[in-house]
Enzyme design. Structure first.
Site, mmCIF file in Angstrom:
data_model
loop_
_atom_site.group_PDB
_atom_site.id
_atom_site.type_symbol
_atom_site.label_atom_id
_atom_site.label_comp_id
_atom_site.label_asym_id
_atom_site.label_seq_id
_atom_site.Cartn_x
_atom_site.Cartn_y
_atom_site.Cartn_z
ATOM 1 N N GLY A 53 90.668 36.273 53.679
ATOM 2 C CA GLY A 53 90.583 35.461 54.883
ATOM 3 C C GLY A 53 89.668 34.284 54.652
ATOM 4 C CD GLU B 128 87.722 35.462 57.441
ATOM 5 O OE1 GLU B 128 87.123 34.389 57.639
ATOM 6 O OE2 GLU B 128 87.566 36.127 56.400
HETATM 7 ZN ZN ZN Z 1 83.300 35.512 55.236
#
Ligand code: ZN
Length: 190
Positions: free
Chosen positions: A45, A150
């Site tokens: 991510g 995230e």
């Molecule tokens: Zn990170």
């Protein structure tokens, strides 16, 4: 275009991202660049803050990790994970629905730092996709962990904030070193 990854010590990592109201050509370009940057760095991510942009935008792709399963559900129906990757989440809202579980985490902004982090094992997510359309899903496993990691970035929260105190204390010298190196780089760039 592959973008440089912002490392710990840069103030943008602590900035809460602005909401995105329109999918402008600039946002589309940013999404494409973030995909390339995530892929190049073998990340699961990447948040906009990690490429220096404080906006509510993250990209996620868990396909590359085969030993840590995930599930994805739309309206209570299990969906094919690979078919739905990579994910773009804009202005995501995350609601925990599962019991806390511990699992290993790293972060592209913290090279060579890994730790066990405890987070809810499943989450409900509401967000806009890359076309600005609302989407809602439930996920578990590595995907649930990545979504939470995230989304934290989008709010200026880092995985070191979620570490067990003892673990963080052990890592503190490495963290201090990384922070100092980043600040030094910033000074030079001025
Ligand atoms: Zn990170």
């Amino acid at each position: 275009m592959v973008l440089p990854i912002i490392k710990y010590g840069h103030p943008v990592l602590r900035k809460k991202g602005e909401r995105i109201e329109n999918i402008t050509p600039e946002i589309k370009k940013l999404i494409a660049d973030m995909f390339e940057t995530m892929e190049e760095n073998h990340g699961v991510g990447l948040a906009a803050q990690q490429v220096g942009v404080a906006k509510q935008l993250t990209v996620i792709d868990v396909r590359g990790v085969t030993d840590r399963p995930s599930t994805l559900e739309f309206n209570g129906q299990l969906a094919d994970l690979a078919e739905n990757m990579p994910l773009v989440l804009i202005n995501p809202e995350v609601t925990p629905v599962g019991e806390p579980v511990s699992g290993g985490e790293g972060c592209l902004s913290f090279p060579e730092v890994y730790a066990e982090i405890t987070r809810p094992g499943a989450v409900d997510v509401q967000a806009l996709n890359e076309r600005g359309q609302p989407m809602a899903f439930r996920c578990t496993g590595l995907l649930a962990r990545a979504v939470q990691h995230e989304t934290d970035h989008l709010n200026g929260i880092l995985f070191i904030d979620r570490m067990d105190k003892k673990v963080k204390a052990e890592l503190q010298p490495d963290l201090d070193e990384l922070q100092a190196a980043t600040k030094e780089e910033l000074k030079k760039a001025k």
